[in-house]
Scaffold this active site. Structure first.
Site, PDB file in Angstrom:
ATOM      1  N   CYS A  65       0.828  -1.200   0.000  1.00 44.01           N
ATOM      2  CA  CYS A  65       0.000   0.000   0.000  1.00 44.01           C
ATOM      3  C   CYS A  65       0.867   1.257   0.000  1.00 44.01           C
ATOM      4  O   CYS A  65       1.791   1.378   0.816  1.00 44.01           O
ATOM      5  CB  CYS A  65      -0.922   0.010   1.214  1.00 44.01           C
ATOM      6  SG  CYS A  65      -2.041   1.435   1.239  1.00 44.01           S
ATOM      7  N   CYS A  69      -0.617   5.624   6.540  1.00 42.56           N
ATOM      8  CA  CYS A  69      -1.435   5.581   7.756  1.00 42.56           C
ATOM      9  C   CYS A  69      -0.612   5.021   8.915  1.00 42.56           C
ATOM     10  O   CYS A  69      -0.071   3.914   8.834  1.00 42.56           O
ATOM     11  CB  CYS A  69      -2.676   4.727   7.535  1.00 42.56           C
ATOM     12  SG  CYS A  69      -3.687   5.265   6.133  1.00 42.56           S
ATOM     13  N   CYS A  72      -1.263   1.383  10.495  1.00 44.43           N
ATOM     14  CA  CYS A  72      -1.445   0.230   9.609  1.00 44.43           C
ATOM     15  C   CYS A  72      -0.140  -0.492   9.309  1.00 44.43           C
ATOM     16  O   CYS A  72       0.839   0.116   8.855  1.00 44.43           O
ATOM     17  CB  CYS A  72      -2.106   0.683   8.307  1.00 44.43           C
ATOM     18  SG  CYS A  72      -2.499  -0.687   7.209  1.00 44.43           S
ATOM     19  N   CYS A 109     -16.876  -9.867   4.470  1.00 44.46           N
ATOM     20  CA  CYS A 109     -16.206  -8.606   4.149  1.00 44.46           C
ATOM     21  C   CYS A 109     -14.962  -8.868   3.306  1.00 44.46           C
ATOM     22  O   CYS A 109     -14.006  -9.493   3.788  1.00 44.46           O
ATOM     23  CB  CYS A 109     -15.833  -7.875   5.431  1.00 44.46           C
ATOM     24  SG  CYS A 109     -17.219  -7.616   6.567  1.00 44.46           S
ATOM     25  N   CYS A 141     -19.885  -7.143   2.032  1.00 46.33           N
ATOM     26  CA  CYS A 141     -19.332  -5.809   2.265  1.00 46.33           C
ATOM     27  C   CYS A 141     -17.968  -5.761   1.599  1.00 46.33           C
ATOM     28  O   CYS A 141     -17.140  -6.656   1.806  1.00 46.33           O
ATOM     29  CB  CYS A 141     -19.202  -5.530   3.762  1.00 46.33           C
ATOM     30  SG  CYS A 141     -18.476  -3.909   4.155  1.00 46.33           S
ATOM     31  N   CYS A 201     -20.842   1.952   5.285  1.00 46.55           N
ATOM     32  CA  CYS A 201     -20.238   1.449   6.518  1.00 46.55           C
ATOM     33  C   CYS A 201     -18.992   2.284   6.777  1.00 46.55           C
ATOM     34  O   CYS A 201     -18.109   2.373   5.920  1.00 46.55           O
ATOM     35  CB  CYS A 201     -19.883  -0.029   6.355  1.00 46.55           C
ATOM     36  SG  CYS A 201     -18.949  -0.748   7.721  1.00 46.55           S
ATOM     37  N   ARG A 271     -20.514  -2.064  15.664  1.00 46.83           N
ATOM     38  CA  ARG A 271     -19.765  -3.318  15.562  1.00 46.83           C
ATOM     39  C   ARG A 271     -18.464  -3.219  16.357  1.00 46.83           C
ATOM     40  O   ARG A 271     -17.645  -2.327  16.126  1.00 46.83           O
ATOM     41  CB  ARG A 271     -19.446  -3.610  14.101  1.00 46.83           C
ATOM     42  CG  ARG A 271     -18.762  -4.962  13.883  1.00 46.83           C
ATOM     43  CD  ARG A 271     -18.290  -5.101  12.454  1.00 46.83           C
ATOM     44  NE  ARG A 271     -19.326  -4.754  11.508  1.00 46.83           N
ATOM     45  CZ  ARG A 271     -19.078  -4.374  10.260  1.00 46.83           C
ATOM     46  NH1 ARG A 271     -17.837  -4.256   9.821  1.00 46.83           N
ATOM     47  NH2 ARG A 271     -20.070  -4.086   9.439  1.00 46.83           N
TER      48      ARG A 271
END
Length: 335
Positions: A65, A69, A72, A109, A141, A201, A271
């Site tokens: 990626c 962030c 992460c 997901c 999702c 979401c 959640r």
């Protein structure tokens, strides 16, 4: 009647919390946490009874990626030791769906790392989703990063039910966590998903050096965004990431956070997500008196609780797993 029950009754009558009332939940004395959770449960029970929604993640693409962030392990600035691989094939996505169906999971997901999906990656997800829906009937999702409008339409047409893109933290704290995209980029992605007809979401990661006001602000931002499902993650600080060693949370505070999100977003799916095992510990069951949804199995690059332990926890609480059909009916009612 205690102050938390009075506040819960007001919420059930349609009142929105003031900023002072919201902060008071996070500042609830530890000795009163059980009273707070009882009050949160009255709100949860009104809209969801004793049903619990189960979700499972398929880490469809890991690492690689370009984003920065700080939380992460898959980001470009992380030195964490993780498996890195490109988008898995259709058979792997179908196998994950089969496992989800075996565990009585309602929402499957499909998550991929990266700034946003290529059209080829969207093709791969679309191809698998059609067969997953036909074979297992699961709610799907997708979480693929920053989404283009035409990609959102394709996912919707293929049968994807929901799109996840977390705001993660308040607008004020965002640049302390990442600078490779903006807070508005995240908000816009959720809006793109909504405009295509996908159920939005979006959630939060708590424990990233934010203030209590930041937590209140993000809870209100998610309310304004009208997210149908709100994942509440608690930072699991991973070795090799910029937030390595950050340890600001304790189980009682995590319960207060869950209560806050229920009070501010009374009708929404709350959640309990990543980091619950590490941060809630033995108090995990109490979290479900505010939340009505959990992940089972592993997360992206961290290990979750054994699925059998999750199911046992629900049985011990006297809760019931909600079926896919019930989930769709409830979503329609809450709209």
């Amino acid at each position: 009647m205690n102050q938390w029950m009075e506040l819960a009754d007001q919420v059930l009558d349609g009142k929105e919390l003031t900023n002072e009332e919201a902060l008071s939940i996070l500042d609830c004395p530890d000795d009163d946490v059980l009273l707070l959770m009882h009050a949160a449960f009255q709100i949860r029970k009104r809209y969801y009874g004793k049903k619990v929604k189960l979700n499972m993640i398929m880490n469809a693409k890991s690492g690689l990626c370009p984003e920065n962030c700080g939380y992460c392990s898959q980001s470009s600035i992380s030195n964490a030791e993780i498996d890195s691989y490109r988008m898995v094939n259709k058979d792997s996505l179908l196998e994950g769906a089969r496992r989800a169906a075996e565990l009585n999971v309602g929402t499957y997901c499909i998550v991929a790392s990266g700034r946003g999906p290529s059209n080829k990656e969207v093709d791969q997800v679309v191809d698998a989703v059609k067969e997953i829906k036909d074979t297992y009937g699961l709610k799907i999702c997708a979480c693929l990063g920053i989404l283009k409008p035409e990609q959102a339409v394709r996912l919707k047409e293929a049968g994807v039910d929901r799109y996840n893109h977390n705001l993660n933290t308040s607008a004020r704290n965002h640049d302390n966590i990442t600078t490779s995209h903006t807070y508005d980029d995240r908000v816009n992605t959720v809006e793109v998903a909504k405009e295509s007809g996908l159920s939005p979401c979006s959630g939060v990661i708590v424990g990233m050096k934010e203030t209590r006001q930041d937590v209140v602000d993000i809870a209100n931002s998610l309310k304004a965004l009208d997210a149908d499902s709100i994942p509440v993650n608690f930072l699991h600080a991973i070795k090799g990431t910029p937030l390595e060693g950050v340890d600001e949370l304790n189980p009682l505070y995590c319960l207060k956070v869950l209560a806050l999100f229920r009070f501010i977003n009374p009708t929404k799916e709350i959640r309990i997500s990543g980091g619950r095992e590490v941060n809630l510990g033995s108090l995990q069951p109490l979290g479900l008196y505010a939340a009505n949804s959990i992940f089972v199995g592993d997360y992206l690059t961290t290990i979750g609780q054994e699925e059998t332990e999750d199911h046992k926890m629900l049985v011990d609480l006297g809760f019931e797993v909600e079926s896919v059909e019930e989930m769709k009916e409830q979503l329609a009612l809450n709209k």
